[in-house]
Motif scaffolding. Sequence first.
Motif, PDB file in Angstrom:
ATOM      1  N   GLY A  27      35.060  52.287  37.588  1.00 35.43           N
ATOM      2  CA  GLY A  27      35.698  53.592  37.388  1.00 35.43           C
ATOM      3  C   GLY A  27      35.760  54.452  38.634  1.00 35.43           C
ATOM      4  O   GLY A  27      36.579  55.352  38.693  1.00 35.43           O
ATOM      5  N   ALA A  28      34.883  54.214  39.616  1.00 39.63           N
ATOM      6  CA  ALA A  28      34.926  55.068  40.808  1.00 39.63           C
ATOM      7  C   ALA A  28      36.147  54.704  41.646  1.00 39.63           C
ATOM      8  O   ALA A  28      36.595  53.559  41.669  1.00 39.63           O
ATOM      9  CB  ALA A  28      33.652  54.944  41.625  1.00 39.63           C
ATOM     10  N   ASN A  35      39.500  40.027  40.271  1.00 38.25           N
ATOM     11  CA  ASN A  35      40.715  39.254  40.549  1.00 38.25           C
ATOM     12  C   ASN A  35      40.945  39.057  42.050  1.00 38.25           C
ATOM     13  O   ASN A  35      41.300  37.966  42.495  1.00 38.25           O
ATOM     14  CB  ASN A  35      41.948  39.962  39.967  1.00 38.25           C
ATOM     15  CG  ASN A  35      41.975  39.936  38.443  1.00 38.25           C
ATOM     16  OD1 ASN A  35      41.043  39.443  37.816  1.00 38.25           O
ATOM     17  ND2 ASN A  35      43.034  40.451  37.861  1.00 38.25           N
ATOM     18  N   ASP A  36      40.776  40.126  42.828  1.00 39.12           N
ATOM     19  CA  ASP A  36      41.047  40.013  44.260  1.00 39.12           C
ATOM     20  C   ASP A  36      40.041  39.075  44.921  1.00 39.12           C
ATOM     21  O   ASP A  36      40.397  38.260  45.768  1.00 39.12           O
ATOM     22  CB  ASP A  36      40.996  41.392  44.925  1.00 39.12           C
ATOM     23  CG  ASP A  36      42.167  42.267  44.500  1.00 39.12           C
ATOM     24  OD1 ASP A  36      43.110  41.736  43.899  1.00 39.12           O
ATOM     25  OD2 ASP A  36      42.123  43.476  44.784  1.00 39.12           O
ATOM     26  N   ASP A  93      36.999  46.699  43.690  1.00 46.51           N
ATOM     27  CA  ASP A  93      37.987  47.006  42.662  1.00 46.51           C
ATOM     28  C   ASP A  93      37.348  47.863  41.600  1.00 46.51           C
ATOM     29  O   ASP A  93      36.141  47.836  41.407  1.00 46.51           O
ATOM     30  CB  ASP A  93      38.543  45.723  42.030  1.00 46.51           C
ATOM     31  CG  ASP A  93      39.955  45.434  42.517  1.00 46.51           C
ATOM     32  OD1 ASP A  93      40.769  46.374  42.571  1.00 46.51           O
ATOM     33  OD2 ASP A  93      40.231  44.283  42.860  1.00 46.51           O
ATOM     34  N   VAL A  94      38.177  48.626  40.911  1.00 48.65           N
ATOM     35  CA  VAL A  94      37.669  49.494  39.848  1.00 48.65           C
ATOM     36  C   VAL A  94      37.129  48.639  38.708  1.00 48.65           C
ATOM     37  O   VAL A  94      36.067  48.905  38.155  1.00 48.65           O
ATOM     38  CB  VAL A  94      38.788  50.423  39.344  1.00 48.65           C
ATOM     39  CG1 VAL A  94      38.282  51.301  38.212  1.00 48.65           C
ATOM     40  CG2 VAL A  94      39.292  51.308  40.477  1.00 48.65           C
ATOM     41  N   GLN A  95      37.896  47.633  38.347  1.00 46.94           N
ATOM     42  CA  GLN A  95      37.480  46.647  37.361  1.00 46.94           C
ATOM     43  C   GLN A  95      38.023  45.292  37.814  1.00 46.94           C
ATOM     44  O   GLN A  95      38.925  45.249  38.626  1.00 46.94           O
ATOM     45  CB  GLN A  95      38.041  46.954  35.961  1.00 46.94           C
ATOM     46  CG  GLN A  95      37.508  48.223  35.325  1.00 46.94           C
ATOM     47  CD  GLN A  95      36.038  48.156  34.959  1.00 46.94           C
ATOM     48  OE1 GLN A  95      35.430  47.094  34.980  1.00 46.94           O
ATOM     49  NE2 GLN A  95      35.468  49.313  34.662  1.00 46.94           N
ATOM     50  N   THR A  96      37.524  44.234  37.290  1.00 43.56           N
ATOM     51  CA  THR A  96      37.909  42.830  37.540  1.00 43.56           C
ATOM     52  C   THR A  96      37.448  42.356  38.920  1.00 43.56           C
ATOM     53  O   THR A  96      37.209  43.158  39.824  1.00 43.56           O
ATOM     54  CB  THR A  96      39.431  42.533  37.451  1.00 43.56           C
ATOM     55  OG1 THR A  96      40.075  42.818  38.712  1.00 43.56           O
ATOM     56  CG2 THR A  96      40.101  43.256  36.320  1.00 43.56           C
ATOM     57  N   VAL A 116      39.175  50.062  47.411  1.00 37.80           N
ATOM     58  CA  VAL A 116      39.933  50.308  46.186  1.00 37.80           C
ATOM     59  C   VAL A 116      41.308  50.855  46.571  1.00 37.80           C
ATOM     60  O   VAL A 116      41.424  51.632  47.516  1.00 37.80           O
ATOM     61  CB  VAL A 116      39.179  51.345  45.312  1.00 37.80           C
ATOM     62  CG1 VAL A 116      40.013  51.781  44.122  1.00 37.80           C
ATOM     63  CG2 VAL A 116      37.841  50.785  44.857  1.00 37.80           C
TER      64      VAL A 116
END
Lengths: 223, 223
Positions: B93-94, B73-74, B68-71, B122
């Motif tokens: 960010g990637a 959560n998944d 994930d880009v951030q977090t 992502v």
Amino acid sequence: MAVRTIDVRERVMARNDELAAQVRARLAAAGVPALNLVSSPGAGKTLLLERTLQALGAERRLAVITGDVQTQNDADRLARHTDRLVQAVVTHGACHLDACQILSALESIDLEATDLLFIENVGNLVCPANWDLGESAKVVLFSVTEGEDKPVKYPTMFQRAGVLVFTKLDLLPYVPFQLDRAVAFARQVNPALRILSTSSLARGGLDPWYGFVRAQARARAPA
Amino acid sequence: MAVRTIDVRERVMARNDELAAQVRARLAAAGVPALNLVSSPGAGKTLLLERTLQALGAERRLAVITGDVQTQNDADRLARHTDRLVQAVVTHGACHLDACQILSALESIDLEATDLLFIENVGNLVCPANWDLGESAKVVLFSVTEGEDKPVKYPTMFQRAGVLVFTKLDLLPYVPFQLDRAVAFARQVNPALRILSTSSLARGGLDPWYGFVRAQARARAPA
């Protein structure tokens, strides 16, 4: 490798920022605001623009630059709703529009006869966040068929947007999407976001969007 | 500027391809197939994986690397459905996972005790198409809430995928999506695509998907 990637990207982005400044200066000189529409693929950018061209095309002179990785399908859809030129940019694999492409596209647009420029970016929640196109504001579309936590998973996009437009509200009864939860996530990363809720398919919630677009567009000089 | 961008990208990608070859060799040595799940943000990769871990986790030893880009959560969602390690990669960010991240993540996975590796990329239909992760096959998810023409608008992803999984079929009565039209677009860019239709929410159409996953996973040695 990570460091090399970042160095490279910063060089290319610095060049993009220079070109974006040129776009911004040209638009400012002509008094034309520009809205950069960004979202996941399939969130409804093109249909929202089709509705907007239908509703406001007679009272505001709206120009459109629309980007896609391949095909001009979106441009063809939009061209049905306006007699003005729709600029199609095919990125041939690139994941975002860049300022160089916008600068080229502006060559074919009569800015003196334009009240507002829409830029429909490539469907992508990541890359377009980092590429300034010289726009006045980014508008991020967020479909209720996605997860509520998209703003925290893709924070840069939601931080850099001025407006968040929820889309496909007609599907809300059929998906496990809690609008208040999504709004809270969005406010968490960007408390200043202006938030609108729409369904282009059911033609619901569009008046506040049209009101926003009208307020952005420069007033047309009396004939 | 276009030329410079391409030169740079090719250099970085050549390095990625070297690392992907290392991933592929390591997985082959251990006899572990890897499926790289790609799609737009919000097309249902995580929920499909949750269902798959629930249904097959007892009979197949499934490992997951989720990006994930951030977090995380998944990763947190997936970890509820398995007692095995879920590797979270935050790209900061990637817009895609790269082979270097997979190579690092493999360090923490006991490949000898793994029958199949899932990589959840992502959410992005563009960039992950070009980054080989050393996977056996790409699986592209395609939600019926998107436009039918996604395969021709993002052809590289659909050309490089071995399997197309339509998702959110339960929403079909409420959206103007024609499945046969979408299938035709997909076949147009990749006639060899294997195509499945699912609804993770309504738990529909999942058996053919499970059958595909079972057939990919190496048979577990008798205890």
